[in-house]
Design a protein around this motif. Structure first.
Motif, PDB file in Angstrom:
ATOM      1  N   THR A 133       0.815  -1.216   0.000  1.00 27.44           N
ATOM      2  CA  THR A 133       0.000   0.000   0.000  1.00 27.44           C
ATOM      3  C   THR A 133       0.849   1.266   0.000  1.00 27.44           C
ATOM      4  O   THR A 133       2.030   1.251   0.329  1.00 27.44           O
ATOM      5  CB  THR A 133      -0.917   0.026   1.232  1.00 27.44           C
ATOM      6  N   ASP A 134       0.185   2.361  -0.342  1.00 24.59           N
ATOM      7  CA  ASP A 134       0.840   3.669  -0.264  1.00 24.59           C
ATOM      8  C   ASP A 134       1.315   3.957   1.159  1.00 24.59           C
ATOM      9  O   ASP A 134       2.416   4.473   1.367  1.00 24.59           O
ATOM     10  CB  ASP A 134      -0.131   4.777  -0.703  1.00 24.59           C
ATOM     11  N   ASP A 135       0.473   3.648   2.143  1.00 23.50           N
ATOM     12  CA  ASP A 135       0.838   3.928   3.538  1.00 23.50           C
ATOM     13  C   ASP A 135       2.153   3.257   3.907  1.00 23.50           C
ATOM     14  O   ASP A 135       2.998   3.842   4.590  1.00 23.50           O
ATOM     15  CB  ASP A 135      -0.263   3.441   4.486  1.00 23.50           C
ATOM     16  N   CYS A 136       2.321   2.019   3.448  1.00 28.35           N
ATOM     17  CA  CYS A 136       3.540   1.275   3.749  1.00 28.35           C
ATOM     18  C   CYS A 136       4.747   1.934   3.082  1.00 28.35           C
ATOM     19  O   CYS A 136       5.804   2.093   3.706  1.00 28.35           O
ATOM     20  CB  CYS A 136       3.381  -0.155   3.277  1.00 28.35           C
ATOM     21  N   LEU A 137       4.603   2.336   1.833  1.00 29.93           N
ATOM     22  CA  LEU A 137       5.726   2.938   1.112  1.00 29.93           C
ATOM     23  C   LEU A 137       6.046   4.335   1.634  1.00 29.93           C
ATOM     24  O   LEU A 137       7.219   4.730   1.677  1.00 29.93           O
ATOM     25  CB  LEU A 137       5.405   2.987  -0.385  1.00 29.93           C
ATOM     26  N   VAL A 138       5.034   5.067   2.048  1.00 32.82           N
ATOM     27  CA  VAL A 138       5.272   6.386   2.661  1.00 32.82           C
ATOM     28  C   VAL A 138       6.098   6.230   3.931  1.00 32.82           C
ATOM     29  O   VAL A 138       7.067   6.969   4.164  1.00 32.82           O
ATOM     30  CB  VAL A 138       3.933   7.098   2.966  1.00 32.82           C
ATOM     31  N   ARG A 139       5.744   5.259   4.744  1.00 29.87           N
ATOM     32  CA  ARG A 139       6.508   5.016   5.976  1.00 29.87           C
ATOM     33  C   ARG A 139       7.935   4.589   5.660  1.00 29.87           C
ATOM     34  O   ARG A 139       8.882   5.005   6.328  1.00 29.87           O
ATOM     35  CB  ARG A 139       5.810   3.952   6.813  1.00 29.87           C
ATOM     36  N   LEU A 140       8.098   3.768   4.619  1.00 33.63           N
ATOM     37  CA  LEU A 140       9.434   3.333   4.218  1.00 33.63           C
ATOM     38  C   LEU A 140      10.293   4.538   3.822  1.00 33.63           C
ATOM     39  O   LEU A 140      11.458   4.647   4.223  1.00 33.63           O
ATOM     40  CB  LEU A 140       9.329   2.363   3.047  1.00 33.63           C
ATOM     41  N   LEU A 141       9.723   5.457   3.071  1.00 30.21           N
ATOM     42  CA  LEU A 141      10.461   6.646   2.634  1.00 30.21           C
ATOM     43  C   LEU A 141      10.811   7.546   3.822  1.00 30.21           C
ATOM     44  O   LEU A 141      11.876   8.172   3.847  1.00 30.21           O
ATOM     45  CB  LEU A 141       9.640   7.421   1.606  1.00 30.21           C
ATOM     46  N   ARG A 142       9.934   7.598   4.795  1.00 27.62           N
ATOM     47  CA  ARG A 142      10.195   8.430   5.977  1.00 27.62           C
ATOM     48  C   ARG A 142      11.275   7.834   6.867  1.00 27.62           C
ATOM     49  O   ARG A 142      12.122   8.547   7.400  1.00 27.62           O
ATOM     50  CB  ARG A 142       8.902   8.593   6.785  1.00 27.62           C
ATOM     51  N   ARG A 161      -0.123   8.899  -4.392  1.00 26.60           N
ATOM     52  CA  ARG A 161       0.299   9.215  -3.014  1.00 26.60           C
ATOM     53  C   ARG A 161       1.756   8.837  -2.793  1.00 26.60           C
ATOM     54  O   ARG A 161       2.490   9.558  -2.109  1.00 26.60           O
ATOM     55  CB  ARG A 161      -0.574   8.487  -1.997  1.00 26.60           C
ATOM     56  N   THR A 162       2.162   7.714  -3.358  1.00 29.48           N
ATOM     57  CA  THR A 162       3.564   7.308  -3.242  1.00 29.48           C
ATOM     58  C   THR A 162       4.465   8.291  -3.977  1.00 29.48           C
ATOM     59  O   THR A 162       5.538   8.649  -3.490  1.00 29.48           O
ATOM     60  CB  THR A 162       3.756   5.881  -3.786  1.00 29.48           C
ATOM     61  N   LEU A 163       4.029   8.749  -5.147  1.00 30.66           N
ATOM     62  CA  LEU A 163       4.821   9.729  -5.895  1.00 30.66           C
ATOM     63  C   LEU A 163       4.975  11.018  -5.100  1.00 30.66           C
ATOM     64  O   LEU A 163       6.066  11.608  -5.050  1.00 30.66           O
ATOM     65  CB  LEU A 163       4.158  10.034  -7.246  1.00 30.66           C
ATOM     66  N   ALA A 164       3.896  11.459  -4.471  1.00 33.25           N
ATOM     67  CA  ALA A 164       3.963  12.676  -3.655  1.00 33.25           C
ATOM     68  C   ALA A 164       4.904  12.488  -2.470  1.00 33.25           C
ATOM     69  O   ALA A 164       5.639  13.411  -2.086  1.00 33.25           O
ATOM     70  CB  ALA A 164       2.569  13.055  -3.175  1.00 33.25           C
ATOM     71  N   ALA A 165       4.896  11.283  -1.884  1.00 38.73           N
ATOM     72  CA  ALA A 165       5.779  11.011  -0.754  1.00 38.73           C
ATOM     73  C   ALA A 165       7.238  11.006  -1.191  1.00 38.73           C
ATOM     74  O   ALA A 165       8.119  11.408  -0.430  1.00 38.73           O
ATOM     75  CB  ALA A 165       5.416   9.668  -0.119  1.00 38.73           C
ATOM     76  N   VAL A 166       7.506  10.553  -2.414  1.00 41.93           N
ATOM     77  CA  VAL A 166       8.873  10.590  -2.940  1.00 41.93           C
ATOM     78  C   VAL A 166       9.356  12.029  -3.007  1.00 41.93           C
ATOM     79  O   VAL A 166      10.486  12.350  -2.612  1.00 41.93           O
ATOM     80  CB  VAL A 166       8.938   9.935  -4.334  1.00 41.93           C
ATOM     81  N   ALA A 167       8.500  12.922  -3.501  1.00 42.41           N
ATOM     82  CA  ALA A 167       8.879  14.338  -3.607  1.00 42.41           C
ATOM     83  C   ALA A 167       9.116  14.952  -2.233  1.00 42.41           C
ATOM     84  O   ALA A 167       9.990  15.813  -2.071  1.00 42.41           O
ATOM     85  CB  ALA A 167       7.788  15.108  -4.353  1.00 42.41           C
ATOM     86  N   THR A 168       8.361  14.499  -1.231  1.00 39.66           N
ATOM     87  CA  THR A 168       8.458  15.094   0.111  1.00 39.66           C
ATOM     88  C   THR A 168       9.557  14.464   0.959  1.00 39.66           C
ATOM     89  O   THR A 168      10.305  15.172   1.642  1.00 39.66           O
ATOM     90  CB  THR A 168       7.106  14.947   0.845  1.00 39.66           C
ATOM     91  N   HIS A 169       9.667  13.145   0.921  1.00 37.88           N
ATOM     92  CA  HIS A 169      10.556  12.441   1.848  1.00 37.88           C
ATOM     93  C   HIS A 169      11.768  11.778   1.189  1.00 37.88           C
ATOM     94  O   HIS A 169      12.699  11.406   1.900  1.00 37.88           O
ATOM     95  CB  HIS A 169       9.766  11.370   2.607  1.00 37.88           C
ATOM     96  N   GLY A 170      11.731  11.603  -0.120  1.00 39.95           N
ATOM     97  CA  GLY A 170      12.816  10.879  -0.788  1.00 39.95           C
ATOM     98  C   GLY A 170      14.000  11.754  -1.128  1.00 39.95           C
ATOM     99  O   GLY A 170      14.395  11.855  -2.297  1.00 39.95           O
ATOM    100  N   ARG A 171      14.594  12.355  -0.129  1.00 34.45           N
ATOM    101  CA  ARG A 171      15.676  13.321  -0.365  1.00 34.45           C
ATOM    102  C   ARG A 171      16.904  12.677  -0.993  1.00 34.45           C
ATOM    103  O   ARG A 171      17.603  13.297  -1.790  1.00 34.45           O
ATOM    104  CB  ARG A 171      16.046  14.003   0.945  1.00 34.45           C
TER     105      ARG A 171
END
Length: 228
Positions: A133-142, A161-171
């Motif tokens: 899920t997106d939630d899982c991948l968002v947590r992984l990126l964080r 949502r995963t793409l947005a999390a990459v932009a925010t957390h995938g530094r």
């Protein structure tokens, strides 16, 4: 000349680690069961910088170690059941739901453990993981701030949502693949490309696939045809 037999446990730790490195996960575990000294070698985090899984059943075994030493993780499930997992939930038959219920939380639960134990992870590949899920991948990126490569293939529940999390957390992220992920849109890919111009982004067929549709209520199609 007299040849003296040498017991395996007489080798120093460096030699034992080198020996273990040539074995697969099951062989390492079987060897570790023979004595406490080899079990201690098995539990050395430096033995486990790479983990590769070829079925979801392998995630439930106790023949590996999750630790901060893990740098590369891949879960690639190539099975006919992947097609069942990729079917939209509301379209699945009772039999198909039963099949999915046996493993639908396995990858997410495993990745949550990775988030807690493997902060230095640099590369993740997920293929055929239809329930991730997106939630899982968002947590992984964080949690994994050193992640440099994230490769997703045929992960049906991944969305913008995963793409947005990459932009925010995938530094630290340098490479992102979202191939055959039908719920990733062209607009989401454009926004990510604009936000992260240096990111090596690949989305083979994702934006051209038909995304999931909400189930229609009975009579919806008929009401659209009736005059108001």
């Amino acid at each position: 000349w007299l040849l003296h037999a040498m017991h395996l446990t007489q080798l120093n730790r460096e030699c034992l680690l080198h020996l273990f490195s040539f074995l697969d996960k099951d062989s390492r575990k079987n060897l570790a069961r023979t004595c406490p000294q080899l079990q201690d070698v098995f539990e050395d985090p430096t033995l486990w910088p790479l983990l590769h899984f070829h079925s979801l059943v392998e995630l439930k075994k106790d023949n590996f170690l999750l630790s901060p030493a893990l740098r590369s993780l891949s879960i690639c499930w190539y099975s006919s059941r992947v097609q069942v997992c990729s079917i939209e939930d509301w379209l699945k038959s009772a039999f198909q739901r039963t099949i999915c219920s046996r493993h639908e939380s396995l990858v997410n639960d495993f990745l949550f453990q990775v988030c807690d134990r493997c902060p230095n992870l640099e590369s993740v590949t997920l293929s055929g993981c239809g329930h991730v899920t997106d939630d899982c991948l968002v947590r992984l990126l964080r949690c994994c701030q050193h992640l440099r490569a994230l490769r997703l293939e045929n992960c049906a529940r991944v969305t913008n949502r995963t793409l947005a999390a990459v932009a925010t957390h995938g530094r630290a992220l340098q490479t992102l693949h979202v191939d055959f992920c039908r719920n990733v849109s062209a607009a989401g890919l454009r926004r990510l490309s604009a936000a992260c111009p240096r990111l090596a982004l690949r989305a083979e067929h994702s934006a051209t696939m038909i995304p999931d549709q909400l189930p229609r209520a009975p009579g919806t199609a008929l009401r659209k045809l009736l005059p108001r």
